[in-house]
Design an enzyme around this catalytic site. Sequence first.
Site, PDB file in Angstrom:
ATOM      1  N   ASP A 180       0.848  -1.146   0.038  1.00  0.00           N
ATOM      2  CA  ASP A 180       0.037   0.101  -0.170  1.00  0.00           C
ATOM      3  C   ASP A 180       0.979   1.193   0.174  1.00  0.00           C
ATOM      4  O   ASP A 180       0.770   2.317  -0.888  1.00  0.00           O
ATOM      5  CB  ASP A 180      -0.870   0.061   1.345  1.00  0.00           C
ATOM      6  CG  ASP A 180      -1.980   0.977   1.400  1.00  0.00           C
ATOM      7  OD1 ASP A 180      -2.266   1.672   0.248  1.00  0.00           O
ATOM      8  OD2 ASP A 180      -2.341   1.706   2.456  1.00  0.00           O
ATOM      9  N   LYS A 194      -9.174   9.371 -10.759  1.00  0.00           N
ATOM     10  CA  LYS A 194      -8.819   8.238 -10.523  1.00  0.00           C
ATOM     11  C   LYS A 194      -7.402   7.731 -10.621  1.00  0.00           C
ATOM     12  O   LYS A 194      -7.199   7.810 -12.053  1.00  0.00           O
ATOM     13  CB  LYS A 194      -9.912   7.145 -10.785  1.00  0.00           C
ATOM     14  CG  LYS A 194     -11.216   7.359 -10.286  1.00  0.00           C
ATOM     15  CD  LYS A 194     -12.299   6.355 -10.920  1.00  0.00           C
ATOM     16  CE  LYS A 194     -13.723   6.550 -10.405  1.00  0.00           C
ATOM     17  NZ  LYS A 194     -14.437   5.466 -11.118  1.00  0.00           N
TER      18      LYS A 194
END
Length: 231
Positions: A146, A192
């Site tokens: 992450d 995005k």
Amino acid sequence: MGPRGGISRCPCGRKLLTVCLSRSIQAAGSQLGQSKDYALPNASWSQDMLDLYNRFLDMTKDGLWKRIPSYNNILDHIPESMKLTYEKRKDTRLFLRSIDAEGAGFEYVMFLNTSEKRVVCLFQPGSYLEGHPGFAHGGSIATIIDSTIGSCAISVAGKVMTANLSIDYVNPVPLGSVVLVDSKADKVEGRKVFLSCKMQSVDGNTLHAEATALFIQLDATKAQKQQASCQ
């Protein structure tokens, strides 16, 4: 130092010499009032970690790759112009830098290639990250993935947050081993950012994990208001 001022006869050897140089850099930074950069070699780094680090460090010489400094407070990572909008708290730490003992937690360093929209992380999991005996916890694997993908998204879109992270665990990661976490931004659609990532052994023969992620570019004004309401 050798009799002629060289380093070829240094009794420390190649590994300790690299660590000694890194500590000299840290000491110089401390004298200038700079925060400690944890993305520099220390005595816990294995020879594989040091060799990989030096390989990528050599790649920074042409300007295509850049080593990303790492501190224990998230505000030390953002531009000075943005720090004025946040209050630095003394009771918080970046999660990956919350363990003080060298080699016990997340030992890592990231390198950025802006033109390729790519961030690579060299990761050596310490003993405090254990899940199944002898192996890194799946949550620690997710954390480093992450963070690596997030750093890549930040380089592309600025302030972002994770919207979705999907990980396929293929082979466990032994504690103390060194893996290469290679992430890239595949496409950007409005706010995005779509990314992908692979975690592999140093020799590239073992795939440990694969991931895809979606990050959303934040509205700076809205994000600051939300933070202020939580303080």
